[in-house]
Design a protein around this motif. Structure first.
Motif: not given
Length: 577
Positions: A210-215, A327-341, A355-357, A362-365
Motif C-alpha cells: 500500500r502506497n509503495e512507490g514504483a520499484a 506516489t501518483h506523481r513518482s509512478g509516472r516514471t520508471g514504467r514498463a520495466g524502465k528506470t526513472g528518477v 521524512k513522512e513520505i 518505504g523508500k529513502k530520498f
C-alpha cells in the motif's frame, strides 16, 4: 511465470496482444485476469500507475462480451477525459481481431450529439467520465440494465475530484448481479465505503505494498532557499541533456508562471492545467507525446490520463500535502520495466514532510547537491560530442557540398575546428553560468563549525553584507517592518528596472532594511532604477552594500527616530503658563 494463454486468455485476444509485443503478464495482470474470468467475487486492486492495469481488466472484459448483443454490457468509469480516451484506445487495440465488438468513449468537453449518435448505433462497452455519463442517462440515451461488469479506474482520484455522489448515482442504475472491479493507488475510507455498499464479498489484490512507490524509481531531493527553486529547476534540466519530464506544481498559477519562465529562457516547455480549454490541452499533450516539448509543467488533476511510458524524470516543484499524490506523481516514471528518477526541489521547512513520505512509501530520498555550472557544461559538451559521434552521415548527399566547406575551413586544425563547433553551441550556456553562485541550502548545524571563531552577530552581519561569487550585494532602505517581502522586491525590479530582466540571487529581509544579490553587471542599473522610487508612500534609497557599514545599527536608529516622532505626535500639547 505464467503465459497469457495459461491465464485463460483466448486466441483472438492472444493474437492482438502478440501483435502489440506483449510477451508475459505483469504481476497485476497475473492476479486480476483469472479472478475476472473465473471467480464470482468482486475485486479491489491496489496498484500504481504504469503497472499494466488496463490489460488486467480489459482482456477479461472483452472476453466476457456477447458480440451478438449490441447493448452495453461493460461500463468503465475514469476520472478524466484523457484517461477515458486512453482506455478506449487500448481496448480497441486488444479487440483488433474481434470486429463485432464496439467500444464507445463518452466524456465532457466534446460534442454530446456525436456521442449520442454513436451510442444509438450500438455499443457493448462504454468508457465514460461520470458527469457526461449521468447526462446521457438522464436523456434516456444510455441504458445500463444489461451491464454485467463495472470497472472503476483510479477510483481514489475520482473521489479527490468530487465524483462520490456521481458514482453513487451511476451505480444505482446498474443491476445488483454484476461483477465489479475497483483500481486505486491508495485505499481511503471512501473507497472502503463504496466497496462495502456496492461490492459482493470483494477480494483485495495488492501489487507491491500500500502506497509503495514504483520499484524502478530513484528518489532524489535538492534543498535550496525558496527563492532559488526556479534556478535549481533550470540547473537540473541543463544537467540532463536528454530530459523528458513532467514538472508538478500545486496551483494553476504556479504552473503557468513556471512554464512561461522556462519558455522565455529557451526551454522546450509548456503548461497543462485546468484554465486551458480542452482544445488547448489536446494540443499541449500531443506536442508532449511527440516530444516537440520535453518539459511539461502540470497540475496533478490536469496530468491525469497522460499516459507516457518513457519519462526520464518526474520533478516535484515542492512536495504535495498528500503522500498518495506523491506516489501518483513518482509512478509516472520508471514504467514498463524502465528506470526513472523522481526529484523533489524543497526548502528547509519541507524536510519534515519529506521524512513522512519516506516512512509511508518505504523508500529513502537521496540528498544531492544542485549541479554546479562546471558539471552542467561538462555534461552538455559530452552530450554534443556523443550526438556528433552517432550522427548518420549521407555521403552521397554531402559529397556535393563537402569540397567547398573544406576549402573554407581547411586552414583550421582539427582541434581548432572542434573548439569552434563547441563554442558555437555553448557560448550562451558558458556565459550564463559564468561566476554563477552555489544555491544549495546550508543547514545552520553544517555552517556552525565554520563560524565559531567569529562572534555570532559579527558573523551574521558579515554574511549579510557579502555577496556570492560573481554577484553584487544591494542595499534597500525598506524591510519586513515596512511590509516589504521578496515578492515586493521582484515586483519593484520588474517595474522600475528598464532593459533586460534582472536575475536576483540571495535575498535577506531584515526588520528595517533588505539586502539582495544581483549580477555585477546589473548592480549599478538596479541601484539607479530603485533610488527615488516609491513603496507604499515611502521614498526608496538604494546603494551597493558597503563592506564596513553596519546597516542593522543604521536601521535601528531610523526605527527609534520614527518611534519618537510618532510618540511626539500622539502627545497632547502642553498649555503655556
Amino acid at each position: 511465470m505464467k503465459t497469457f494463454e495459461e491465464l485463460g486468455v483466448e486466441r483472438p485476444l492472444l493474437d492482438a496482444i502478440n501483435d502489440m509485443g506483449f510477451e508475459n503478464p505483469m504481476p497485476v495482470q497475473e492476479q486480476v485476469i483469472p479472478h475476472l474470468l473465473n471467480s464470482d467475487n468482486d475485486v479491489v486492486a491496489l496498484a500504481q500507475t504504469g503497472t499494466g492495469k488496463t490489460a488486467a481488466f480489459g482482456l477479461p472484459v472483452l472476453q466476457r462480451i456477447d458480440a451478438d448483443n449490441h447493448t452495453p454490457q461493460a461500463l468503465i468509469l475514469s476520472p478524466t477525459r484523457e484517461l477515458c480516451l486512453q482506455i478506449a484506445g487500448d481496448l480497441a487495440d486488444f479487440s483488433k481481431y474481434m470486429p463485432a465488438i464496439r467500444i464507445i468513449p463518452v466524456y465532457g468537453g466534446s460534442s454530446i450529439e456525436s456521442q449520442i449518435k454513436s451510442l444509438r448505433d450500438g455499443a457493448q462497452i462504454i468508457v465514460a467520465t461520470p458527469g457526461r455519463l449521468i447526462d446521457l442517462i438522464n436523456r434516456g440515451v444510455v441504458n445500463l440494465s444489461n451491464v454485467h461488469t463495472v470497472i472503476l479506474d483510479e477510483a481514489d482520484e475520482m473521489l479527490n475530484m468530487g465524483f462520490l455522489d456521481s458514482l453513487n448515482e451511476i451505480l444505482e442504475h446498474v443491476p445488483d448481479q454484476r461483477k465489479m472491479l475497483m483500481f486505486s493507488a491508495t485505499m481511503p475510507q471512501e473507497i472502503s465505503r463504496i466497496a462495502k455498499r456496492y461490492m459482493h464479498d470483494p477480494v483485495e489484490i495488492v501489487v507491491g505494498t500500500r502506497n509503495e512507490g514504483a520499484a524502478n524509481v530513484r528518489h532524489i531531493y535538492y534543498m535550496v532557499n525558496a527563492r532559488d527553486k526556479y534556478l535549481a529547476l533550470k540547473r537540473i534540466a541543463d544537467d540532463n541533456p536528454h530530459i523528458y519530464a513532467i514538472i508538478f506544481c500545486r496551483t494553476r498559477r504556479d504552473t503557468q508562471e513556471i512554464a512561461d519562465q522556462l519558455i522565455s529562457d529557451g526551454y522546450n516547455a509548456d503548461a497543462l492545467h485546468g484554465d486551458l480549454s480542452q482544445q488547448q490541452r489536446d494540443i499541449v499533450m500531443k506536442k508532449f507525446r511527440d516530444r516537440v516539448i520535453t518539459l511539461l509543467v502540470a497540475t496533478d488533476v490536469a496530468a491525469r490520463g497522460l499516459d507516457v511510458d518513457d519519462l526520464t524524470h518526474v520533478i516535484n516543484y515542492g512536495l504535495p500535502e498528500d503522500t498518495a499524490v506523491y506516489t501518483h506523481r513518482s509512478g509516472r516514471t520508471g514504467r514498463a520495466g524502465k528506470t526513472g528518477v523522481s526529484i523533489a526541489i524543497i526548502h528547509s521547512r519541507e524536510k519534515g514532510r519529506l521524512k513522512e513520505i519516506e516512512r509511508i512509501i518505504g523508500k529513502k530520498f537521496e540528498r544531492k547537491e544542485v549541479p554546479t555550472p562546471e558539471h552542467i557544461i561538462e555534461k552538455q559538451l559530452y552530450s554534443l560530442a556523443d550526438r556528433i559521434e552517432r550522427v548518420k552521415v549521407d555521403d552521397a548527399a554531402m559529397e556535393k557540398y563537402t569540397p567547398g566547406v573544406i576549402k573554407k575551413l581547411g586552414w583550421l586544425t582539427s582541434e581548432d575546428l572542434i573548439k569552434r563547433v563547441l563554442s558555437l553551441e555553448f557560448n550562451r550556456l558558458i556565459d550564463y553560468y559564468k561566476d554563477a553562485p552555489s544555491i544549495d541550502f546550508i543547514d545552520e548545524k553544517q555552517s556552525k563549525g565554520k563560524k565559531e571563531h567569529e562572534g555570532p552577530r559579527s558573523a551574521k552581519e558579515k554574511d549579510r553584507r557579502t555577496a556570492e561569487k560573481g554577484m553584487e550585494r544591494i542595499y534597500i532602505n525598506v524591510g519586513k517592518n515596512d511590509g516589504f517581502y521578496a515578492g515586493n522586491l521582484i515586483d519593484m525590479l520588474n517595474k522600475e528596472i528598464k532593459g533586460q530582466r534582472v536575475d536576483v540571487g540571495r535575498i535577506d529581509l531584515m526588520p528595517g532594511y533588505s539586502l539582495f544579490d544581483v549580477k555585477k553587471g546589473d548592480a549599478r542599473r538596479v541601484v539607479d532604477g530603485l533610488t527615488g522610487s516609491d513603496f507604499l508612500g515611502r521614498r526608496i534609497f538604494s546603494e551597493i552594500a558597503k563592506e564596513g557599514k553596519d546597516y542593522a545599527k543604521a536601521a535601528g536608529r531610523k526605527s527609534k527616530d520614527k518611534e519618537v516622532s510618532q510618540k511626539q505626535k500622539r502627545q497632547p500639547k502642553r498649555s503655556r503658563r
